[in-house]
Design a protein around this motif. Structure first.
Motif, short mmCIF file in Angstrom:
data_model
loop_
_atom_site.label_atom_id
_atom_site.label_comp_id
_atom_site.label_asym_id
_atom_site.label_seq_id
_atom_site.Cartn_x
_atom_site.Cartn_y
_atom_site.Cartn_z
N GLY A 7 3.62 12.89 -12.77
CA GLY A 7 3.14 11.52 -12.67
C GLY A 7 2.01 11.26 -13.66
N ARG A 38 10.14 6.56 -3.48
CA ARG A 38 8.83 6.08 -3.91
C ARG A 38 8.25 5.13 -2.88
N SER A 90 -0.29 7.72 -15.83
CA SER A 90 -0.48 6.30 -16.11
C SER A 90 0.11 5.96 -17.46
N THR A 138 3.68 12.31 -6.23
CA THR A 138 2.99 12.25 -7.50
C THR A 138 2.87 10.78 -7.90
N LEU A 139 1.68 10.38 -8.29
CA LEU A 139 1.41 8.97 -8.53
C LEU A 139 1.84 8.54 -9.93
N THR A 161 1.56 5.16 -12.28
CA THR A 161 0.89 3.87 -12.43
C THR A 161 1.32 3.24 -13.74
N VAL A 199 3.80 6.00 -5.44
CA VAL A 199 3.78 7.45 -5.27
C VAL A 199 5.23 7.90 -5.16
N THR A 219 5.14 1.04 -10.17
CA THR A 219 3.95 1.75 -9.70
C THR A 219 4.11 2.16 -8.25
#
Length: 122
Positions: free
Chosen positions: A8, A37, A10, A116-117, A119, A91, A89
């Motif tokens: 994950g 997600r 950004s 896992t994030l 963004t 998790v 966006t």
């Protein structure tokens, strides 16, 4: 079975990320692996699933942008995410199931990894 997800991060809209999930333990029992997600304030939703036989399912919202693949020898599944949008966006969690029940039902999955994030900024 234990599942370990990674990858994950950004990115800006239009960018790409690749998630990985490695299974360990009694992996012989796994029929398929997939990704769910959960965005802030929303319920967890199905993203994609791949059976060890190779059949694949995608949520309509990610078709044409996300690609799920697997490496059975490494007990791993991957999610290549392209053309990311801010609405992606969330998790992202890796999951595994041991039977041939519907891949779209969250409760059918026997094992879950940590999330896992991802963004995506506009």
């Amino acid at each position: 079975v234990q599942l370990q997800a990674s990858g994950g991060g950004s990115v800006q809209a239009g960018g790409s990320l690749r998630l990985s999930c490695v299974a360990s333990g009694r992996t012989f029992s796994i029929n398929s692996m997939g990704w769910y997600r959960q965005a802030p304030g929303r319920q967890r939703e199905f993203v994609a699933r791949i059976r060890y036989s190779g059949s694949i399912n995608y949520a309509d919202s990610v078709k044409g942008r996300f690609t799920i693949s697997r490496d059975n020898a490494r007990n791993s599944v991957y999610l290549q995410m392209n053309s990311l949008k801010p609405e992606d966006t969330a998790v992202y969690s890796c999951a595994a199931k041991t039977d041939s029940s519907s891949p779209y039902t969250l409760s059918n999955y026997n094992y879950w990894g940590q999330g896992t994030l991802v963004t995506v900024s506009s």
